[in-house]
Design a protein around this motif. Sequence first.
Motif: not given
Length: 166
Positions: A76-102
Motif C-alpha cells: 500500500c506504500k504507507a510508511e511502516v515502523s520496523p521494530c525488533l521483537t523480544n525474541y530477535d525477529r522483526w515486525i512492521h508496526l503502524a506509525t501511531r497508536d490506536y485504541p484497543a477496541k479498534d
Amino acid sequence: MGATGANDGFVCQRCGDDGPTVSERGRISLMALLCERCWKAHADEIAIHEGATDTPRPEPDPDDVAPYEPPRCPHCKAEVSPCLTNYDRWIHLATRDYPAKDVPARYRWRLMAVVARHSSVPTGFVAVRVRGIEPLPSDLVRPAHRAVCLSPDAMDEVEQEPVSDL
C-alpha cells in the motif's frame, strides 16, 4: 555440585546441551535458557505464530549522501515502523497508536523500553505482543501494519479476524 560446562552451569531447557552457546534468551526479560540452535527454532515458531516475519530495517551506508527515506509497505506504500521483537525477529508496526477496541487481538503490540543492566536509561525499544491480560477498550496499542494496510488481501484478513475474537 559444580558447573558441567564452559558456561557457568547453564543447560539448554529444550535439548539438555551444556555447550558454550547456552545462554539466557530474550531482550527485555528472560524467556528461556537455550542453546543457539534451539533458540533459533523457538524464536522462529513464535514469530510465525505472532506474524513477526518481516525483514529487518536496512542499515544505511555511512558513505551514502542520498536522503534516507523511512521504509514503506510494498503493498500500500504507507510508511511502516520496523521494530525488533523480544525474541530477535522483526515486525512492521503502524506509525501511531490506536485504541484497543479498534484493533483485533492478533494485531495488538506495545513498544517497551529496553534499559541497560544497572541503569534506568532506555537504550532502545522492543515490540511486545499484547496478550494474557486484555487491555481496556480505550487503552492505546500499536497495531501491526497488516491491521491497517490498505491492500485487498490484508483488508480481507483483518475483516475475518474479529469473528474469531468472539
